[in-house]
Design a protein around this motif. Structure first.
Motif, PDB file in Angstrom:
ATOM      1  N   MET A   1       0.842  -1.155   0.010  1.00 53.82           N
ATOM      2  CA  MET A   1      -0.082  -0.073   0.120  1.00 53.82           C
ATOM      3  C   MET A   1       1.148   1.273   0.044  1.00 53.82           C
ATOM      4  SD  MET A   1      -3.079   0.972   2.806  1.00 53.82           S
ATOM      5  CE  MET A   1      -4.173  -0.237   2.132  1.00 53.82           C
ATOM      6  N   ASN A   2       0.633   2.240  -1.084  1.00 55.13           N
ATOM      7  CA  ASN A   2       1.452   3.253  -1.009  1.00 55.13           C
ATOM      8  C   ASN A   2       0.788   4.431  -0.041  1.00 55.13           C
ATOM      9  OD1 ASN A   2      -0.913   4.600  -2.351  1.00 55.13           O
ATOM     10  ND2 ASN A   2       0.293   3.660  -4.406  1.00 55.13           N
ATOM     11  N   LEU A   3       1.353   5.744   0.017  1.00 58.71           N
ATOM     12  CA  LEU A   3       0.923   6.854   0.868  1.00 58.71           C
ATOM     13  C   LEU A   3      -0.667   7.204   0.249  1.00 58.71           C
ATOM     14  CD1 LEU A   3       2.324   8.398   3.138  1.00 58.71           C
ATOM     15  CD2 LEU A   3       2.707  10.066   1.519  1.00 58.71           C
ATOM     16  N   ALA A   4      -0.858   7.323  -0.884  1.00 61.14           N
ATOM     17  CA  ALA A   4      -1.984   7.704  -1.309  1.00 61.14           C
ATOM     18  C   ALA A   4      -3.258   6.706  -0.900  1.00 61.14           C
ATOM     19  CB  ALA A   4      -2.201   7.702  -2.808  1.00 61.14           C
ATOM     20  N   ASP A   5      -3.031   5.399  -1.046  1.00 67.84           N
ATOM     21  CA  ASP A   5      -3.849   4.518  -0.409  1.00 67.84           C
ATOM     22  C   ASP A   5      -4.308   4.649   0.939  1.00 67.84           C
ATOM     23  OD1 ASP A   5      -4.191   3.201  -2.804  1.00 67.84           O
ATOM     24  OD2 ASP A   5      -2.384   2.006  -2.367  1.00 67.84           O
ATOM     25  N   ILE A   6      -3.247   5.087   2.033  1.00 67.16           N
ATOM     26  CA  ILE A   6      -3.584   5.349   3.076  1.00 67.16           C
ATOM     27  C   ILE A   6      -4.342   6.794   3.343  1.00 67.16           C
ATOM     28  CG2 ILE A   6      -2.176   6.143   5.396  1.00 67.16           C
ATOM     29  CD1 ILE A   6       0.055   4.403   4.374  1.00 67.16           C
ATOM     30  N   TYR A   7      -4.083   7.533   2.819  1.00 65.40           N
ATOM     31  CA  TYR A   7      -4.663   8.654   2.708  1.00 65.40           C
ATOM     32  C   TYR A   7      -6.158   8.647   2.326  1.00 65.40           C
ATOM     33  CZ  TYR A   7      -0.909  11.996   3.693  1.00 65.40           C
ATOM     34  OH  TYR A   7       0.288  12.504   4.166  1.00 65.40           O
ATOM     35  N   ILE A   8      -6.632   7.582   1.326  1.00 66.34           N
ATOM     36  CA  ILE A   8      -7.918   7.398   1.057  1.00 66.34           C
ATOM     37  C   ILE A   8      -8.733   6.944   2.050  1.00 66.34           C
ATOM     38  CG2 ILE A   8      -9.214   5.769  -0.468  1.00 66.34           C
ATOM     39  CD1 ILE A   8      -7.042   6.451  -2.778  1.00 66.34           C
ATOM     40  N   ASN A   9      -8.019   5.744   2.916  1.00 66.32           N
ATOM     41  CA  ASN A   9      -8.502   5.205   4.147  1.00 66.32           C
ATOM     42  C   ASN A   9      -9.068   6.495   5.080  1.00 66.32           C
ATOM     43  OD1 ASN A   9      -8.393   1.922   4.431  1.00 66.32           O
ATOM     44  ND2 ASN A   9      -6.761   2.782   3.148  1.00 66.32           N
ATOM     45  N   TYR A  10      -8.434   7.549   5.105  1.00 65.49           N
ATOM     46  CA  TYR A  10      -8.631   8.274   6.166  1.00 65.49           C
ATOM     47  C   TYR A  10      -9.258   9.813   5.410  1.00 65.49           C
ATOM     48  CZ  TYR A  10      -6.494   5.443   9.334  1.00 65.49           C
ATOM     49  OH  TYR A  10      -6.181   4.169  10.030  1.00 65.49           O
ATOM     50  N   LYS A  11      -9.587   9.684   4.131  1.00 72.65           N
ATOM     51  CA  LYS A  11      -9.933  10.883   3.298  1.00 72.65           C
ATOM     52  C   LYS A  11     -11.172  11.687   3.990  1.00 72.65           C
ATOM     53  CE  LYS A  11     -12.781  10.175  -0.164  1.00 72.65           C
ATOM     54  NZ  LYS A  11     -13.389   9.828  -1.392  1.00 72.65           N
ATOM     55  N   GLU A  12     -11.900  11.475   4.725  1.00 68.55           N
ATOM     56  CA  GLU A  12     -13.014  12.028   5.341  1.00 68.55           C
ATOM     57  C   GLU A  12     -12.443  12.797   6.686  1.00 68.55           C
ATOM     58  OE1 GLU A  12     -15.864  13.077   3.950  1.00 68.55           O
ATOM     59  OE2 GLU A  12     -15.153  11.863   2.383  1.00 68.55           O
ATOM     60  N   ASP A  13     -11.592  12.118   7.278  1.00 69.45           N
ATOM     61  CA  ASP A  13     -10.987  12.756   8.715  1.00 69.45           C
ATOM     62  C   ASP A  13      -9.688  13.823   8.067  1.00 69.45           C
ATOM     63  OD1 ASP A  13     -12.843  11.204  10.116  1.00 69.45           O
ATOM     64  OD2 ASP A  13     -11.289   9.818  10.615  1.00 69.45           O
ATOM     65  N   ILE A  14      -9.308  13.468   7.146  1.00 69.34           N
ATOM     66  CA  ILE A  14      -8.338  14.339   6.471  1.00 69.34           C
ATOM     67  C   ILE A  14      -8.926  15.734   6.142  1.00 69.34           C
ATOM     68  CG2 ILE A  14      -6.729  14.902   4.894  1.00 69.34           C
ATOM     69  CD1 ILE A  14      -5.563  11.923   5.352  1.00 69.34           C
ATOM     70  N   LYS A  15     -10.059  15.527   5.327  1.00 68.09           N
ATOM     71  CA  LYS A  15     -10.843  16.837   4.849  1.00 68.09           C
ATOM     72  C   LYS A  15     -11.362  17.720   6.020  1.00 68.09           C
ATOM     73  CE  LYS A  15     -12.919  15.115   0.531  1.00 68.09           C
ATOM     74  NZ  LYS A  15     -14.213  14.632  -0.068  1.00 68.09           N
ATOM     75  N   THR A  16     -11.743  17.074   7.253  1.00 70.45           N
ATOM     76  CA  THR A  16     -11.982  17.528   8.535  1.00 70.45           C
ATOM     77  C   THR A  16     -10.816  18.485   9.075  1.00 70.45           C
ATOM     78  OG1 THR A  16     -13.486  15.841   9.309  1.00 70.45           O
ATOM     79  CG2 THR A  16     -12.916  17.230  10.893  1.00 70.45           C
ATOM     80  N   ILE A  17      -9.571  17.866   9.077  1.00 74.49           N
ATOM     81  CA  ILE A  17      -8.638  18.633   9.471  1.00 74.49           C
ATOM     82  C   ILE A  17      -8.248  19.653   8.578  1.00 74.49           C
ATOM     83  CG2 ILE A  17      -6.204  18.345   9.687  1.00 74.49           C
ATOM     84  CD1 ILE A  17      -6.613  15.187  10.506  1.00 74.49           C
ATOM     85  N   GLU A  18      -8.240  19.549   7.212  1.00 75.42           N
ATOM     86  CA  GLU A  18      -8.153  20.693   6.333  1.00 75.42           C
ATOM     87  C   GLU A  18      -9.049  22.048   6.319  1.00 75.42           C
ATOM     88  OE1 GLU A  18      -5.674  21.171   4.026  1.00 75.42           O
ATOM     89  OE2 GLU A  18      -4.619  19.399   4.252  1.00 75.42           O
ATOM     90  N   ARG A  19     -10.347  21.592   6.782  1.00 79.30           N
ATOM     91  CA  ARG A  19     -11.485  22.401   7.043  1.00 79.30           C
ATOM     92  C   ARG A  19     -11.146  23.169   8.415  1.00 79.30           C
ATOM     93  NH1 ARG A  19     -15.074  18.532   5.021  1.00 79.30           N
ATOM     94  NH2 ARG A  19     -15.681  17.878   7.320  1.00 79.30           N
ATOM     95  N   GLU A  20     -10.524  22.546   9.243  1.00 75.70           N
ATOM     96  CA  GLU A  20     -10.193  22.986  10.680  1.00 75.70           C
ATOM     97  C   GLU A  20      -9.000  24.035  10.492  1.00 75.70           C
ATOM     98  OE1 GLU A  20     -11.631  23.064  13.825  1.00 75.70           O
ATOM     99  OE2 GLU A  20     -13.250  22.316  12.760  1.00 75.70           O
ATOM    100  N   LEU A  21      -7.844  23.494   9.526  1.00 70.95           N
ATOM    101  CA  LEU A  21      -6.838  24.487   9.291  1.00 70.95           C
ATOM    102  C   LEU A  21      -7.388  25.950   8.854  1.00 70.95           C
ATOM    103  CD1 LEU A  21      -4.242  21.870   8.033  1.00 70.95           C
ATOM    104  CD2 LEU A  21      -4.135  23.201  10.042  1.00 70.95           C
TER     105      LEU A  21
END
Length: 323
Positions: A1-21
């Motif tokens: 699994m590459n980095l992009a795949d890991i990010y896909i697994n946590y896509k919604e939570d990462i979006k939450t963090i981006e909005r908070e930033l």
């Protein structure tokens, strides 16, 4: 699994963090907000927030709590980058103009301070004093690292101990506490918190050494800035440090170059070739691999859950990345 795949697994939570930033850099002052948003939109791998999320999987995972750890840690990282660019007089970062280049040094310094302040404010919801102690101590250490970097610019007499301490403060510590605080915030077992701290520390050391290697062998397109930029700014990284021990005459040659008036690109590129031919790249690669090996040893001590494999995948990516 590459980095992009890991990010896909946590896509919604990462979006939450981006909005908070984005929400956290909003302010009534248009210059501060424009400078902060400029930095935020320049991008980044968001490695530190991802470490928070993965570490929290070893406890009680709750994104509404975790965002108040992940966001301040990314803000601290962002603030330190703004200050770094002032110290290094850097014009570009990730292919975009730096804050100091787009505005000026004074705006950049206050932007970095503003972002640091927002980091402290964002984490204030936690009543656990150890969270605030760990975070504030990291901010102090980062500032000490920045002062050391200023002191050691164009100092060709540095030793390995200085270099390792500097990259610990510059990079490894923040990745280490990202893992640790993710575990603390999710109430993971204290031993798990400890192992995750050291895993993050060793990965962080490898991450920075790899950065220092890429500065010599990467292209301007890959790096988002000219190759050899660290050396040009007087920052002695591991490949250069190794070359200076193998070729002591290089110290005098570098002094003459930076103190003279003839600082043409062709002459500078000769220094880059000398460093690459010295064995410094290979030595630094071995050092990076050694830190990764230590990281995997710590990972072996953790419970076998899905997040453990994801942490392993990130560590592997860091050891192999080309930009």
């Amino acid at each position: 699994m590459n980095l992009a795949d890991i990010y896909i697994n946590y896509k919604e939570d990462i979006k939450t963090i981006e909005r908070e930033l984005e929400k956290n850099v909003q302010t009534a002052n248009p210059i501060l907000e424009d400078a902060s948003v400029h930095l935020l939109r320049a991008g980044g791998k968001r490695i530190r927030p991802v470490f928070v999320l993965l570490a929290a999987k070893f406890g009680e995972y709750d994104i509404e709590k975790l965002k108040h750890i992940a966001v301040p840690l990314e803000l601290i990282h962002m603030g330190s980058l703004v200050h770094d660019d002032v110290i290094d007089d850097a014009e570009l970062r990730r292919g975009e103009k730096t804050v100091k280049s787009q505005w000026d040094n004074r705006v950049a310094m206050y932007t970095g301070d503003f972002i640091f302040g927002k980091a402290v404010e964002t984490s204030a919801i936690f009543v656990n004093p150890s969270i605030h102690e760990i975070m504030s101590n990291a901010m102090v250490e980062i500032c000490l690292g920045e002062i050391e970097q200023i002191r050691d610019q164009y100092n060709w007499e540095q030793n390995m101990r200085h270099y390792l301490r500097r990259i610990k403060r510059k990079t490894a510590l923040l990745i280490a506490i990202s893992s640790q605080l993710g575990a603390i915030a999710s109430k993971a077992d204290p031993d798990v918190q400890k192992q995750l701290y050291w895993f993050g520390y060793y990965v962080g050391m490898s991450f920075q050494i790899t950065d220092d290697i890429l500065d010599f062998i990467g292209t301007e397109k890959q790096l988002g800035k000219p190759a050899g930029g660290d050396l040009l700014q007087g920052n002695v990284t591991l490949p250069a440090l190794y070359a200076l021990t193998k070729k002591p005459q290089l110290k005098a040659e570098l002094n003459d170059f930076f103190n003279g008036s003839n600082q043409d690109k062709e002459h500078f590129h000769k220094f880059l070739e000398v460093i690459k031919r010295s064995g410094g790249i290979e030595y630094a690669t071995k050092m990076s691999d050694l830190y990764l090996k230590k990281a995997f040893e710590r990972l072996d001590l953790l419970p076998n859950i899905k997040a453990k494999q994801h942490l392993s995948d990130i560590a592997t990516y860091i050891g192999r990345r080309k930009f």
